[in-house]
Structures are given as C-alpha cells and as structure tokens.
Design a protein around this motif. Structure first.
Motif, mmCIF file in Angstrom:
data_model
loop_
_atom_site.group_PDB
_atom_site.id
_atom_site.type_symbol
_atom_site.label_atom_id
_atom_site.label_comp_id
_atom_site.label_asym_id
_atom_site.label_seq_id
_atom_site.Cartn_x
_atom_site.Cartn_y
_atom_site.Cartn_z
ATOM 1 N N SER A 116 0.893 -1.185 0.068
ATOM 2 C CA SER A 116 -0.011 -0.042 -0.094
ATOM 3 C C SER A 116 0.993 1.429 -0.068
ATOM 4 N N LEU A 117 0.364 2.387 -0.681
ATOM 5 C CA LEU A 117 0.888 3.473 -0.718
ATOM 6 C C LEU A 117 0.090 4.673 -0.939
ATOM 7 N N TYR A 118 0.540 5.833 -0.633
ATOM 8 C CA TYR A 118 -0.087 7.112 -1.247
ATOM 9 C C TYR A 118 1.230 7.977 -1.958
ATOM 10 N N SER A 119 0.638 8.579 -2.867
ATOM 11 C CA SER A 119 1.339 9.371 -3.867
ATOM 12 C C SER A 119 1.101 10.482 -4.261
ATOM 13 N N ASN A 120 1.869 11.770 -3.887
ATOM 14 C CA ASN A 120 1.193 13.156 -4.199
ATOM 15 C C ASN A 120 1.990 13.658 -5.557
ATOM 16 N N TRP A 121 1.123 14.236 -6.404
ATOM 17 C CA TRP A 121 1.466 14.885 -7.514
ATOM 18 C C TRP A 121 1.117 16.348 -7.357
ATOM 19 N N TRP A 122 1.695 17.193 -7.913
ATOM 20 C CA TRP A 122 1.044 18.353 -8.155
ATOM 21 C C TRP A 122 0.805 18.837 -9.781
ATOM 22 N N ILE A 123 -0.367 19.294 -9.793
ATOM 23 C CA ILE A 123 -0.663 19.993 -11.396
ATOM 24 C C ILE A 123 -0.247 21.397 -11.524
ATOM 25 N N LYS A 124 0.266 21.608 -12.576
ATOM 26 C CA LYS A 124 0.657 22.907 -13.148
ATOM 27 C C LYS A 124 -0.586 23.866 -12.885
ATOM 28 N N PRO A 125 -0.232 25.127 -12.509
ATOM 29 C CA PRO A 125 -1.406 25.947 -12.628
ATOM 30 C C PRO A 125 -1.911 26.250 -13.842
ATOM 31 N N GLY A 126 -3.351 26.005 -14.032
ATOM 32 C CA GLY A 126 -3.969 26.268 -15.211
ATOM 33 C C GLY A 126 -4.476 25.245 -15.929
ATOM 34 N N HIS A 127 -3.809 23.934 -15.526
ATOM 35 C CA HIS A 127 -3.977 22.752 -15.997
ATOM 36 C C HIS A 127 -5.243 21.806 -15.124
ATOM 37 N N GLU A 128 -5.877 22.310 -14.107
ATOM 38 C CA GLU A 128 -6.534 21.528 -13.334
ATOM 39 C C GLU A 128 -7.820 20.896 -14.073
ATOM 40 N N LYS A 129 -8.278 21.798 -15.026
ATOM 41 C CA LYS A 129 -9.548 21.338 -15.433
ATOM 42 C C LYS A 129 -9.284 20.347 -16.653
ATOM 43 N N LYS A 130 -7.916 20.303 -17.106
ATOM 44 C CA LYS A 130 -7.559 19.208 -18.067
ATOM 45 C C LYS A 130 -7.397 17.742 -17.558
ATOM 46 N N VAL A 131 -6.893 18.049 -16.281
ATOM 47 C CA VAL A 131 -6.324 16.766 -15.684
ATOM 48 C C VAL A 131 -7.396 15.885 -15.004
ATOM 49 N N ALA A 132 -8.465 16.280 -14.276
ATOM 50 C CA ALA A 132 -9.389 15.476 -13.745
ATOM 51 C C ALA A 132 -10.151 14.468 -14.732
ATOM 52 N N PRO A 133 -10.491 14.686 -15.906
ATOM 53 C CA PRO A 133 -10.976 13.617 -16.965
ATOM 54 C C PRO A 133 -9.843 12.621 -16.893
ATOM 55 N N LEU A 134 -8.495 12.872 -17.319
ATOM 56 C CA LEU A 134 -7.506 12.095 -17.631
ATOM 57 C C LEU A 134 -7.186 11.115 -16.531
ATOM 58 N N LEU A 135 -7.347 11.667 -15.447
ATOM 59 C CA LEU A 135 -7.096 10.667 -14.244
ATOM 60 C C LEU A 135 -8.367 9.764 -14.081
ATOM 61 N N LYS A 136 -9.459 10.427 -14.404
ATOM 62 C CA LYS A 136 -10.567 9.230 -14.306
ATOM 63 C C LYS A 136 -10.460 8.188 -15.154
ATOM 64 N N LYS A 137 -10.075 8.528 -16.437
ATOM 65 C CA LYS A 137 -9.878 7.587 -17.525
ATOM 66 C C LYS A 137 -8.707 6.576 -17.022
ATOM 67 N N LEU A 138 -7.420 6.993 -16.510
ATOM 68 C CA LEU A 138 -6.376 6.330 -15.978
ATOM 69 C C LEU A 138 -6.894 5.346 -14.943
ATOM 70 N N ALA A 139 -7.643 5.825 -13.873
ATOM 71 C CA ALA A 139 -8.131 4.970 -12.947
ATOM 72 C C ALA A 139 -8.880 3.792 -13.598
ATOM 73 N N LYS A 140 -9.882 3.998 -14.363
ATOM 74 C CA LYS A 140 -10.901 3.058 -14.947
ATOM 75 C C LYS A 140 -10.056 2.069 -15.605
ATOM 76 N N LYS A 141 -8.825 2.579 -16.548
ATOM 77 C CA LYS A 141 -8.044 1.472 -17.345
ATOM 78 C C LYS A 141 -7.311 0.709 -16.183
ATOM 79 N N VAL A 142 -6.581 1.216 -15.353
ATOM 80 C CA VAL A 142 -6.037 0.389 -14.370
ATOM 81 C C VAL A 142 -6.969 -0.504 -13.696
ATOM 82 N N GLU A 143 -8.236 -0.036 -13.402
ATOM 83 C CA GLU A 143 -9.328 -0.943 -12.600
ATOM 84 C C GLU A 143 -9.615 -2.571 -13.714
#
Length: 135
Positions: free
Chosen positions: A9-36
């Motif tokens: 088990s682990l936790y990992s922190n990353w930091w989104i560049k300012p101005g990229h927040e809205k682009k990243v959320a859907p990408l992370l959702k797709k990533l999680a679904k693909k991993v699952e």
C-alpha cells in the motif's frame, strides 16, 4: 509470509501545474478506469483532490495546508511485482508520456524523459477496513 508476496500500500502526491486543473481531472478518471479494468494485481487505486475550502465545525485544522493543485493517489497492490508491473507497465508509462506535462516536473538527468515530481510513501497496514460488511 514473504515480503515480496505481501500486499503493498502507498500514497503518492503529484502537483498539477497552475491552469491545467480542468484538463487533468478527466484524464485521471480514465487512468483509474483503465487500471481497474486491465491490472488485476492492482487491488485499490483511488485518486483524490484535496478539499482546501472546507468549513470545519469541529475545530479541526490541518497543518500544513495542502498546496493547491495537489493530487493524491491511494493504492494497494497484491505484491511488489504487481506494483512494479503497474509502474513499468503500458498504462502508467503511457499516461506519464502523454499527460505528464500537466504536472510539476521532477529534476531528471540529462537525456532522461521528463516526469512528474512525486512524493511516495509506502505504508504497512496495521488495522482498518475497506468497506463495512452489510448485515
């Protein structure tokens, strides 16, 4: 039980560049679904954005305050090999290659591909549960 065969088990922190927040959320959702769907050795893969603007009626204050743009991954793998399979596998490496530029970058050696700066903390479960059993 050998360490290599214990769940990781682990936790990992990353930091989104300012101005990229809205682009990243859907990408992370797709990533999680693909991993699952495609990584059977990944037992848990949760992606969270911190809530920085909450009103706390209990008097609880978190220190230090989470930096804006943070993303926290909370993950459990069936084994060290399953973790390595995720990190070195096509889903994660493709995500970093295609979308890593949205995140604050780590310092890399000359000639290495850029990659997101990450803070990773491996954890040893002492107690707890994932979901309450229905009665």
């Amino acid at each position: 039980m050998k360490k290599e065969s214990k769940p990781i088990s682990l936790y990992s922190n990353w930091w989104i560049k300012p101005g990229h927040e809205k682009k990243v959320a859907p990408l992370l959702k797709k990533l999680a679904k693909k991993v699952e769907k495609e990584e059977p050795g990944t037992l848990m893969y949760l992606v969270h954005f911190p809530i920085n603007d909450f009103t706390d009626s209990l008097g609880f204050v978190s220190e230090p305050v989470t930096r804006p743009g943070a993303v926290t991954f909370v993950e459990t793998y069936a084994s060290w090999q399953a973790f390595k399979d995720h990190v070195k596998g096509p889903i994660f490496t493709s995500f970093v290659k295609k979308h890593g530029h949205h995140f604050v970058q780590a310092a890399v050696k000359k000639g290495e591909d850029p990659k997101p700066f990450t803070q990773v903390v491996f954890m040893d479960k002492v107690a707890g549960f994932l979901e309450k059993k229905k009665k």
